[in-house]
Write a protein that holds these residues in place. Structure first.
Motif, PDB file in Angstrom:
ATOM      1  N   SER A 144      46.458  38.572  46.548  1.00  0.00           N
ATOM      2  CA  SER A 144      47.061  39.401  45.516  1.00  0.00           C
ATOM      3  C   SER A 144      48.525  39.659  45.889  1.00  0.00           C
ATOM      4  N   PHE A 145      49.365  39.843  44.877  1.00  0.00           N
ATOM      5  CA  PHE A 145      50.796  40.062  45.100  1.00  0.00           C
ATOM      6  C   PHE A 145      51.312  41.149  44.161  1.00  0.00           C
ATOM      7  N   TYR A 146      52.408  41.759  44.572  1.00  0.00           N
ATOM      8  CA  TYR A 146      53.137  42.617  43.644  1.00  0.00           C
ATOM      9  C   TYR A 146      54.596  42.196  43.639  1.00  0.00           C
ATOM     10  N   VAL A 147      55.299  42.558  42.572  1.00  0.00           N
ATOM     11  CA  VAL A 147      56.652  42.057  42.314  1.00  0.00           C
ATOM     12  C   VAL A 147      57.558  43.230  41.981  1.00  0.00           C
ATOM     13  N   ARG A 148      58.796  43.150  42.442  1.00  0.00           N
ATOM     14  CA  ARG A 148      59.805  44.157  42.113  1.00  0.00           C
ATOM     15  C   ARG A 148      61.172  43.506  42.163  1.00  0.00           C
ATOM     16  N   GLN A 149      62.158  44.187  41.620  1.00  0.00           N
ATOM     17  CA  GLN A 149      63.511  43.653  41.685  1.00  0.00           C
ATOM     18  C   GLN A 149      64.025  43.778  43.118  1.00  0.00           C
ATOM     19  N   PHE A 150      64.763  42.777  43.567  1.00  0.00           N
ATOM     20  CA  PHE A 150      65.215  42.738  44.950  1.00  0.00           C
ATOM     21  C   PHE A 150      66.590  43.366  45.090  1.00  0.00           C
ATOM     22  N   ARG A 151      66.647  44.420  45.891  1.00  0.00           N
ATOM     23  CA  ARG A 151      67.892  45.061  46.317  1.00  0.00           C
ATOM     24  C   ARG A 151      68.743  45.667  45.207  1.00  0.00           C
ATOM     25  N   ASP A 152      68.217  45.851  44.028  1.00  0.00           N
ATOM     26  CA  ASP A 152      69.041  46.400  42.946  1.00  0.00           C
ATOM     27  C   ASP A 152      69.343  47.873  43.218  1.00  0.00           C
ATOM     28  N   MET A 153      70.580  48.157  43.561  1.00  0.00           N
ATOM     29  CA  MET A 153      71.024  49.517  43.885  1.00  0.00           C
ATOM     30  C   MET A 153      70.119  50.164  44.929  1.00  0.00           C
ATOM     31  N   LYS A 154      69.520  49.344  45.785  1.00  0.00           N
ATOM     32  CA  LYS A 154      68.637  49.868  46.826  1.00  0.00           C
ATOM     33  C   LYS A 154      69.416  50.019  48.124  1.00  0.00           C
ATOM     34  N   GLU A 155      69.197  51.127  48.796  1.00  0.00           N
ATOM     35  CA  GLU A 155      69.878  51.385  50.062  1.00  0.00           C
ATOM     36  C   GLU A 155      69.027  52.324  50.895  1.00  0.00           C
ATOM     37  N   SER A 156      68.906  52.022  52.167  1.00  0.00           N
ATOM     38  CA  SER A 156      68.196  52.904  53.090  1.00  0.00           C
ATOM     39  C   SER A 156      69.190  53.491  54.082  1.00  0.00           C
ATOM     40  N   VAL A 157      68.795  54.583  54.689  1.00  0.00           N
ATOM     41  CA  VAL A 157      69.652  55.254  55.663  1.00  0.00           C
ATOM     42  C   VAL A 157      69.436  54.615  57.034  1.00  0.00           C
ATOM     43  N   ASP A 158      70.526  54.262  57.684  1.00  0.00           N
ATOM     44  CA  ASP A 158      70.456  53.744  59.051  1.00  0.00           C
ATOM     45  C   ASP A 158      70.291  54.941  59.986  1.00  0.00           C
ATOM     46  N   LEU A 159      69.064  55.169  60.406  1.00  0.00           N
ATOM     47  CA  LEU A 159      68.764  56.355  61.207  1.00  0.00           C
ATOM     48  C   LEU A 159      69.538  56.387  62.508  1.00  0.00           C
ATOM     49  N   THR A 160      69.841  55.221  63.052  1.00  0.00           N
ATOM     50  CA  THR A 160      70.526  55.166  64.346  1.00  0.00           C
ATOM     51  C   THR A 160      71.975  55.654  64.247  1.00  0.00           C
ATOM     52  N   GLN A 161      72.517  55.718  63.030  1.00  0.00           N
ATOM     53  CA  GLN A 161      73.897  56.138  62.849  1.00  0.00           C
ATOM     54  C   GLN A 161      74.044  57.624  62.531  1.00  0.00           C
ATOM     55  N   LEU A 162      72.931  58.346  62.472  1.00  0.00           N
ATOM     56  CA  LEU A 162      72.982  59.759  62.125  1.00  0.00           C
ATOM     57  C   LEU A 162      73.250  60.618  63.352  1.00  0.00           C
ATOM     58  N   ASP A 163      74.144  61.605  63.198  1.00  0.00           N
ATOM     59  CA  ASP A 163      74.289  62.596  64.263  1.00  0.00           C
ATOM     60  C   ASP A 163      73.169  63.624  64.099  1.00  0.00           C
ATOM     61  N   TRP A 164      73.121  64.607  64.989  1.00  0.00           N
ATOM     62  CA  TRP A 164      71.984  65.521  64.985  1.00  0.00           C
ATOM     63  C   TRP A 164      71.868  66.301  63.668  1.00  0.00           C
ATOM     64  N   ASP A 165      72.974  66.853  63.187  1.00  0.00           N
ATOM     65  CA  ASP A 165      72.925  67.637  61.947  1.00  0.00           C
ATOM     66  C   ASP A 165      72.472  66.774  60.773  1.00  0.00           C
ATOM     67  N   GLN A 166      72.982  65.548  60.707  1.00  0.00           N
ATOM     68  CA  GLN A 166      72.588  64.647  59.631  1.00  0.00           C
ATOM     69  C   GLN A 166      71.114  64.277  59.732  1.00  0.00           C
ATOM     70  N   PHE A 167      70.663  64.051  60.959  1.00  0.00           N
ATOM     71  CA  PHE A 167      69.275  63.646  61.173  1.00  0.00           C
ATOM     72  C   PHE A 167      68.300  64.725  60.720  1.00  0.00           C
ATOM     73  N   GLN A 168      68.537  65.968  61.126  1.00  0.00           N
ATOM     74  CA  GLN A 168      67.594  67.008  60.755  1.00  0.00           C
ATOM     75  C   GLN A 168      67.660  67.324  59.263  1.00  0.00           C
ATOM     76  N   THR A 169      68.844  67.209  58.663  1.00  0.00           N
ATOM     77  CA  THR A 169      68.950  67.384  57.212  1.00  0.00           C
ATOM     78  C   THR A 169      68.172  66.299  56.482  1.00  0.00           C
ATOM     79  N   TYR A 170      68.300  65.088  56.970  1.00  0.00           N
ATOM     80  CA  TYR A 170      67.602  63.969  56.342  1.00  0.00           C
ATOM     81  C   TYR A 170      66.093  64.123  56.490  1.00  0.00           C
TER      82      TYR A 170
END
Length: 463
Positions: A368-394
């Motif tokens: 079985s498979f599912y389908v979606r649009q690839f990368r259209d306005m999609k963005e994830s947060v790079d956790l490794t680039q967050l400072d402490w305040d940003q991390f806990q807020t996120y």
């Protein structure tokens, strides 16, 4: 209480919100906050469960999957949802079942476009979605905050102060959702503008969010075409090879892609189906992504419209949830797997505030498979680039969003009743569980690193 069989059409609640809240409050007498905070190790061997999952994957991609999982305890955690599923199943739970993400770790949230082209923030992975006790999702999120925070080098004292606040964010969000009517809860629309207003971000966090938004707004199918395609010897557009991650293959899907594409279109809204009638398939490539899902059958389809513009769709194999896929000794059959795509798509539509217009599914000869649009306005947060305040807020934002997703279930008022009055006690107990389970993950990761170079890179015999 064990998770119920997945079904959206049979869900019916004949209780009022007040009655459901009372039932949730009564559940505290059976399973206390202290019970939720207690982790009892099971003494299980992680290898058989992990091997059962690996049997469902493409053998030639297993070494790269192993390498990715070996990067850190957090990466290992992301790739082994089956272990926590098995462990949670042995612990006391509230018995309050809801539609859950099943893998709500902090890396499985992100930004994407609504059908109206508004940027939203929400859960973005539903491969393990289904019906389970609500706290399983929250516990997985809290454990991931500990592991991701450790991977970033944040001090343990800060994490111990932060984690109850993350749990508190979930509680506040559930309570806020039940200050609204049933219909208002159905239309949460987690758009970024509301996120900015609700979070009262400081200047650094606001700038981080704006950078993400600007990057997401540049991601569309034409940008994907520029990045992932090239011209073949005859001047035709095709996907660029980047083995083993991206490569042209000949298998059941690629050989029958036209028929499967038609079956997929039949699951879409009539207007989207009509839109796709104006496109033809230009190229297909196997394109592996992620950590835990790396090695599953995942493809990109390049579509070209009658005006020469392009659309790129992602096709992902809909594997059985890790619960069933890792703990059953019987061989997984095509009949067993063929409803999995619908499970994932239905769950996504329930749990997200708005979903991709191109989200659909189909069944192949064996999978079985599912389908979606690839990368259209999609963005994830790079956790490794967050400072402490940003991390806990996120982290708090992810917990707030998770509660909005859970509030879509008819039983969510029971969650409201259970957590009501819990305050700092419940938050502290959930944090206790998360730290205890993070230690279990660390032990599993150490064992994995000890044997992965010998056993894990070898093919697993299929039953």
């Amino acid at each position: 209480m064990t998770p119920a069989k997945f079904s959206t059409g049979r869900v019916q609640v004949d209780k009022t919100v007040s009655e459901l809240r009372a039932m949730g409050k009564a559940a505290r007498a059976k399973v206390s906050f202290e019970d939720l905070g207690r982790f009892q190790p099971t003494g299980r061997d992680s290898r058989p469960m992990m091997d059962q999952v690996r049997r469902m994957l493409i053998p030639e991609l297993l070494p790269e999957r192993t390498r990715r999982m070996g990067a850190s305890p957090f990466a290992f955690f992301r790739g082994t949802a089956e272990l926590m599923e098995a462990d949670l199943d042995t612990q006391l739970n509230t018995g309050i079942l809801t539609f859950t993400c099943g893998d709500a770790h902090i890396g499985n949230f992100g930004f994407y476009a609504s059908p109206e082209r508004r940027l939203l923030f929400d859960l973005n992975d539903f491969d393990e979605a289904g019906i389970a006790p609500w706290e399983w999702d929250l516990k997985r999120l809290l454990v991931s905050v500990v592991l991701a925070g450790r991977a970033n080098g944040f001090k343990e004292k800060k994490l111990k102060e932060c984690l109850p606040e993350v749990a508190n964010s979930y509680r506040k969000s559930i309570k806020k959702m039940f200050d609204q009517t049933t219909l208002d809860r159905f239309y949460p629309l987690n758009d970024v503008e509301k996120l900015v207003q609700a979070s009262a971000l400081d200047q650094d966090n606001y700038q981080l969010l704006m950078n993400i938004i600007n990057h997401a707004n540049k991601r569309d199918s034409e940008q994907v075409v520029r990045k992932f395609t090239t011209l073949d010897q005859r001047g035709g557009l095709c996907f660029r090879e980047n083995a083993p991650r991206t490569t042209h293959v000949s298998d059941d899907f690629t050989q029958n892609v036209s028929a499967y594409f038609g079956a997929y279109r039949a699951t879409l809204r009539p207007d989207v189906n009509l839109l796709l009638s104006q496109y033809h398939i230009t190229d297909v490539v196997r394109h592996s992504v992620g950590v835990g899902s790396f090695g599953s059958r995942c493809y990109l389809i390049l579509l070209t419209a009658i005006d020469g513009s392009h659309l790129v769709l992602q096709v992902k194999e809909a594997l059985p949830t890790r619960r069933r896929g890792s703990q059953r000794s019987t061989r997984l059959t095509a009949a067993f797997e063929q409803t999995e795509g619908q499970r994932i798509v239905d769950s996504q539509k329930i749990l997200q505030s708005a979903s991709d217009s191109f989200l659909g599914y189909f069944s192949g000869k064996q999978r079985s498979f599912y389908v979606r649009q690839f990368r259209d306005m999609k963005e994830s947060v790079d956790l490794t680039q967050l400072d402490w305040d940003q991390f806990q807020t996120y982290a708090r934002t992810c917990a707030w969003t998770l509660a909005i997703a859970h509030a879509q279930s008819p039983t969510a008022a029971m969650i409201r009743g259970y957590i009501g009055g819990g305050g700092k006690t419940l938050d502290a107990q959930l944090a206790n569980f998360a730290f205890a389970y993070a230690d279990q993950v660390a032990a599993d990761y150490t064992a994995f690193c000890d044997y992965r170079l010998s056993d894990q890179d070898q093919p697993v015999t299929t039953n």
